[in-house]
Design a protein around this motif. Structure first.
Motif, PDB file in Angstrom:
ATOM      1  N   GLY A  99       0.812  -1.212   0.000  1.00 36.46           N
ATOM      2  CA  GLY A  99       0.000   0.000   0.000  1.00 36.46           C
ATOM      3  C   GLY A  99       0.847   1.265   0.000  1.00 36.46           C
ATOM      4  O   GLY A  99       0.526   2.242  -0.693  1.00 36.46           O
ATOM      5  N   LEU A 102       2.207   1.751  -3.498  1.00 36.93           N
ATOM      6  CA  LEU A 102       1.195   2.284  -4.405  1.00 36.93           C
ATOM      7  C   LEU A 102       0.863   3.732  -4.087  1.00 36.93           C
ATOM      8  O   LEU A 102       0.608   4.532  -4.993  1.00 36.93           O
ATOM      9  CB  LEU A 102      -0.077   1.440  -4.348  1.00 36.93           C
ATOM     10  N   SER A 109       1.538   2.509  -8.802  1.00 40.42           N
ATOM     11  CA  SER A 109       0.081   2.506  -8.691  1.00 40.42           C
ATOM     12  C   SER A 109      -0.574   2.239 -10.040  1.00 40.42           C
ATOM     13  O   SER A 109      -1.545   1.470 -10.124  1.00 40.42           O
ATOM     14  CB  SER A 109      -0.392   3.850  -8.134  1.00 40.42           C
ATOM     15  N   GLU A 113      -2.471  -1.242  -9.468  1.00 37.90           N
ATOM     16  CA  GLU A 113      -3.840  -0.998  -9.001  1.00 37.90           C
ATOM     17  C   GLU A 113      -4.913  -1.699  -9.830  1.00 37.90           C
ATOM     18  O   GLU A 113      -5.877  -2.232  -9.257  1.00 37.90           O
ATOM     19  CB  GLU A 113      -4.108   0.504  -8.950  1.00 37.90           C
ATOM     20  N   LEU A 116      -5.061  -5.218  -8.648  1.00 42.28           N
ATOM     21  CA  LEU A 116      -5.573  -5.276  -7.278  1.00 42.28           C
ATOM     22  C   LEU A 116      -7.089  -5.146  -7.266  1.00 42.28           C
ATOM     23  O   LEU A 116      -7.781  -5.892  -6.556  1.00 42.28           O
ATOM     24  CB  LEU A 116      -4.931  -4.169  -6.447  1.00 42.28           C
ATOM     25  N   ASN A 117      -7.614  -4.208  -8.049  1.00 42.23           N
ATOM     26  CA  ASN A 117      -9.064  -4.043  -8.116  1.00 42.23           C
ATOM     27  C   ASN A 117      -9.736  -5.256  -8.758  1.00 42.23           C
ATOM     28  O   ASN A 117     -10.843  -5.654  -8.362  1.00 42.23           O
ATOM     29  CB  ASN A 117      -9.411  -2.775  -8.893  1.00 42.23           C
ATOM     30  N   ILE A 156      -5.733  -1.346   0.041  1.00 39.56           N
ATOM     31  CA  ILE A 156      -6.547  -0.183  -0.321  1.00 39.56           C
ATOM     32  C   ILE A 156      -6.665   0.787   0.849  1.00 39.56           C
ATOM     33  O   ILE A 156      -6.593   2.014   0.672  1.00 39.56           O
ATOM     34  CB  ILE A 156      -7.933  -0.655  -0.797  1.00 39.56           C
ATOM     35  N   VAL A 159      -3.341   2.647   1.059  1.00 39.63           N
ATOM     36  CA  VAL A 159      -3.237   3.652  -0.006  1.00 39.63           C
ATOM     37  C   VAL A 159      -4.085   4.877   0.333  1.00 39.63           C
ATOM     38  O   VAL A 159      -3.637   6.028   0.180  1.00 39.63           O
ATOM     39  CB  VAL A 159      -3.674   3.050  -1.356  1.00 39.63           C
TER      40      VAL A 159
END
Length: 271
Positions: A99, A102, A109, A113, A116-117, A156, A159
C-alpha cells in the motif's frame, strides 16, 4: 458517567438478546416453522454440547465417538482460526508495504492498481477451484484463498491513508532535513496507521466470512467445513450451532482488533 453509559449499553444488548431468544423459542414452540428448517434453542444447545463431548454413536450402540467427525467443536474452531492466522496474517504483514508503494509512487500505482481491483472484485468461490488445482485440497489452497480475500482491503486502506496525509506535513518534514525513509516512518506511517487498522478489521472480517468457502473441500477439522457438512446431512441444529459459533468468533476477533487499534493509535478521534 462513562461507567453508567457502558452499563446501559450492556443492559440494552442483553435485553435485545433475551427478546430474540424468547421470539425464537415462541416460533419453534408453536411450530409455526418446521423444526427441520428452524430448530429450537434447546435443540441447538444439545447439538452444541454433543459436538463438545463424547457420546454414543447411535441409541443402543455402546461405541462412543468424539464430538463431530472425531473432533470437538472447539478443535474445529481452532483449526479454522489457524488458517485465518496464516492467510489473513500474511495479508496484514504484506499489505501495508504494498500500500505504501502504491500510495507513494504513481508508476507502481498505475501498474498494480488495476490487478488489485480485479482481485478485489472476484468472489472467493470463483477461484477456489483454480487454487485447488494449483495447490491441492490441503491447507495450502485454503491459506491462499484467505490471503487473497484479506490482501486487497489492507492495501486499499493503506493507499487511502497515505494519500490522505497533508502535503504540508510532508513538506515540513523535508524542510527539516528528513529523507524519504524518515518521511515514511515518522510522518506517513503514524498518520496512516488508523486507516491500516481499519483495513485490517475489514480484511479479517472478510477472510472469516470466506472460511466456509475455504473449507468446502477437505475442511475437517474446521468450523466452516463442519457447518457445510452438517447442512448436507440435514443436521440443522448442528448447522445453526456452527453458525452461532462463527458469528460470535467474528465479533470477538473484531473486538480484539479494535482494542489493539485503540492501544496503538490512542490519538485517533482526538483533536
Amino acid at each position: 458517567m462513562r461507567f453508567g453509559s457502558r452499563a446501559r449499553g450492556l443492559a440494552v444488548r442483553a435485553g435485545s438478546l433475551l427478546v430474540l431468544l424468547v421470539l425464537w423459542w415462541a416460533v419453534t414452540a408453536t411450530k409455526v416453522v418446521d423444526a427441520q428448517f428452524l430448530p429450537g434453542p434447546h435443540a441447538v444447545w444439545e447439538a452444541f454440547t454433543r459436538a463438545n463431548s463424547w457420546h454414543q454413536l447411535a441409541p443402543g450402540v455402546p461405541r462412543e465417538v468424539r464430538g463431530e467427525q472425531n473432533y470437538f467443536l472447539w478443535e474445529h474452531l481452532i483449526a479454522s482460526l489457524q488458517r485465518i492466522g496464516i492467510g489473513a496474517g500474511a495479508a496484514v504483514l504484506l499489505g501495508p508495504p504494498v500500500g505504501f508503494a502504491l500510495g507513494t509512487s504513481r508508476v507502481v500505482s498505475a501498474i498494480v492498481e488495476p490487478y488489485l481491483n480485479f482481485l478485489r472484485m472476484l468472489p472467493p468461490l470463483g477461484y477456489i477451484g483454480l487454487l485447488i488445482v494449483w495447490f491441492g485440497i490441503g491447507d495450502t489452497s485454503k491459506d491462499w484463498l484467505l490471503f487473497l480475500a484479506a490482501f486487497p482491503p489492507v492495501v486499499i486502506a493503506t493507499v487511502a491513508g497515505v494519500q490522505g496525509v497533508s502535503r504540508d506535513r510532508i513538506n515540513a518534514a523535508r524542510s527539516l532535513g528528513a529523507n524519504r525513509l524518515q518521511v515514511i516512518t515518522r510522518v506517513l506511517f503514524p498518520s496512516t496507521l488508523p486507516e491500516i487498522i481499519g483495513g485490517v478489521r475489514v480484511a479479517v472480517g472478510f477472510a472469516w466470512t470466506t472460511v466456509v468457502a475455504a473449507e468446502l473441500n477437505n475442511g475437517i477439522p474446521g468450523i466452516g467445513g463442519l457447518a457445510y457438512l452438517a447442512g448436507q446431512q440435514l443436521n440443522t441444529p448442528l448447522t445453526m450451532a456452527c453458525i452461532i459459533v462463527i458469528g460470535l468468533t467474528a465479533l470477538a476477533l473484531d473486538a480484539a482488533i479494535k482494542g489493539v487499534g485503540a492501544l496503538v493509535v490512542p490519538w485517533k478521534g482526538k483533536a
